[in-house]
Enzyme design. Structure first.
Site, mmCIF file in Angstrom:
data_model
loop_
_atom_site.group_PDB
_atom_site.id
_atom_site.type_symbol
_atom_site.label_atom_id
_atom_site.label_comp_id
_atom_site.label_asym_id
_atom_site.label_seq_id
_atom_site.Cartn_x
_atom_site.Cartn_y
_atom_site.Cartn_z
ATOM 1 N N GLU A 1 0.781 -1.247 0.000
ATOM 2 C CA GLU A 1 0.000 0.000 0.000
ATOM 3 C C GLU A 1 0.808 1.291 0.000
ATOM 4 O O GLU A 1 0.886 1.992 1.016
ATOM 5 C CB GLU A 1 -0.990 -0.006 1.175
ATOM 6 C CG GLU A 1 -2.102 -1.023 0.996
ATOM 7 C CD GLU A 1 -3.255 -0.832 1.977
ATOM 8 O OE1 GLU A 1 -3.192 0.069 2.841
ATOM 9 O OE2 GLU A 1 -4.245 -1.590 1.861
ATOM 10 N N VAL A 2 1.359 1.615 -1.142
ATOM 11 C CA VAL A 2 1.861 2.975 -1.344
ATOM 12 C C VAL A 2 0.673 3.922 -1.236
ATOM 13 O O VAL A 2 -0.408 3.639 -1.760
ATOM 14 C CB VAL A 2 2.539 3.096 -2.722
ATOM 15 C CG1 VAL A 2 2.915 4.538 -3.030
ATOM 16 C CG2 VAL A 2 3.767 2.196 -2.772
#
Length: 347
Positions: free
Chosen positions: A145-146
């Protein structure tokens, strides 16, 4: 679209080696060998194993062999139950999707990026053949999860370099890459073209967020813990409450009549672009997280899983539900005892 064979129906083991206090007590007791047998009894084919860098590295980046041994033990339990594994780096030094961990600097610090590359080289060297002699498979997920869209170009470049370095060690292991906005469906299109035929585009889906995260204090600025929102609320209410509680207008609500309610067409609509991109690029598409917070009713939880599962199946998309135990979404928790026999049909 290509099918991610062996990774079609899975569950996350969140909170075991990640998003935890990183103590031996936690590692030894949160998930145990018998839990892998339970996962298999649910007729699933794989687990996603989130790990934080603290499991395998000291503060100054030295290898923690005991952490590697714990991953090997998890792989042994997978093999004993004919389960495949995705090894997910949930947090690296300098970056976490959760600001509460106060990790920062990764996207602008070449030293932190080099540490990330070296960690993956070590993980690849240690686990590329972890299932040798069995029929099971391991995949590598570069980073969970950037968040910010502003990281997009930098993240594509970092991911490319990391894949190149992994490929020198594990030339055919499948590698999962997610995009910004926490691996959102809307950001899949902005991933670079796949490096090779063994790249997997990874997204997460908790839509509609105002339903799946009702009462979650970490969402938005006005999400009070006692807020409840039924799945079959009208779209006009989804629009209003998403704006009020989450702080943004929800995905695709305007595409439907204001007095209509969430159905399969909703998920077909929000999946459409990512499916098209995957088909055009001939790349595997996978949903690494999806689920419903424990504050929703069991009946609504079951219906949401039924709807999203229908669309996964329509397009042959593999997935792993969040999460096996606790973590606000626990599928094995007592609250779901009454519906679990039906629910596991939709995982």
């Amino acid at each position: 679209m290509k099918e991610f064979k062996g990774f079609m129906h899975g569950v996350n083991l969140g909170g075991w080696f990640s998003q935890c206090n990183h103590t031996d007590e936690r590692y030894d007791n949160f998930i145990k060998e018998e839990d892998f047998a339970t996962v298999k009894s649910w007729d699933l084919d794989h687990i996603r194993l989130p790990i934080d860098y603290e499991l395998v590295e000291t503060a100054d980046g030295q290898k923690i062999e005991k952490g590697y041994e714990r991953i090997r033990k998890a792989a042994q339990w997978c093999a004993a139950n004919n389960l495949n594994m995705i090894l997910d780096l949930h947090k690296t030094c300098g970056y976490s999707f959760d600001l509460g961990y106060k990790e920062s600097g990764f996207f602008d610090d070449v030293k932190l990026q080099e540490r990330f590359y070296k960690l993956w080289e070590s993980l690849a060297e240690n686990f590329k053949d972890v299932f040798a002699g069995s029929n099971n498979e391991i995949c590598f997920e570069l980073l969970n999860e950037v968040t910010d869209q502003s990281y997009c170009k930098k993240w594509n470049a970092i991911a490319h370099t990391c894949i190149e370095r992994i490929r020198k060690i594990a030339p055919t292991t499948k590698i999962l890459v997610g995009s910004y906005w926490n691996n959102s469906l809307a950001s899949v299109k902005d991933l670079d073209a796949p490096y090779d035929e063994n790249i997997v585009y990874n997204f997460h889906c908790y839509e509609p967020l105002v339903f799946t995260h009702q009462g979650a204090p970490w969402v938005g600025k006005n999400m009070n813990p006692d807020f409840r929102f039924p799945l079959k609320s009208k779209y006009v209410d989804y629009t209003k409450m998403t704006s009020e509680k989450v702080g943004q207008i929800g995905t695709a609500f305007s595409a439907f009549a204001a007095d209509a309610t969430v159905d399969v067409n909703y998920f077909e609509t929000i999946f459409a672009e990512a499916v098209k991109v995957a088909e055009e690029r001939n790349v595997l598409l996978y949903c690494g997280e999806y689920g419903v917070i424990e504050k929703a009713t069991p009946e609504d939880t079951l219906e949401w899983y039924r709807l999203i599962s229908t669309v996964f199946n329509n397009h042959g998309i593999g997935r792993a539900a969040w999460s096996f135990r606790q973590m606000d979404f626990g599928l094995s928790d007592d609250r779901l005892n009454g519906i679990r026999p039906e629910l596991i049909k939709y995982l």
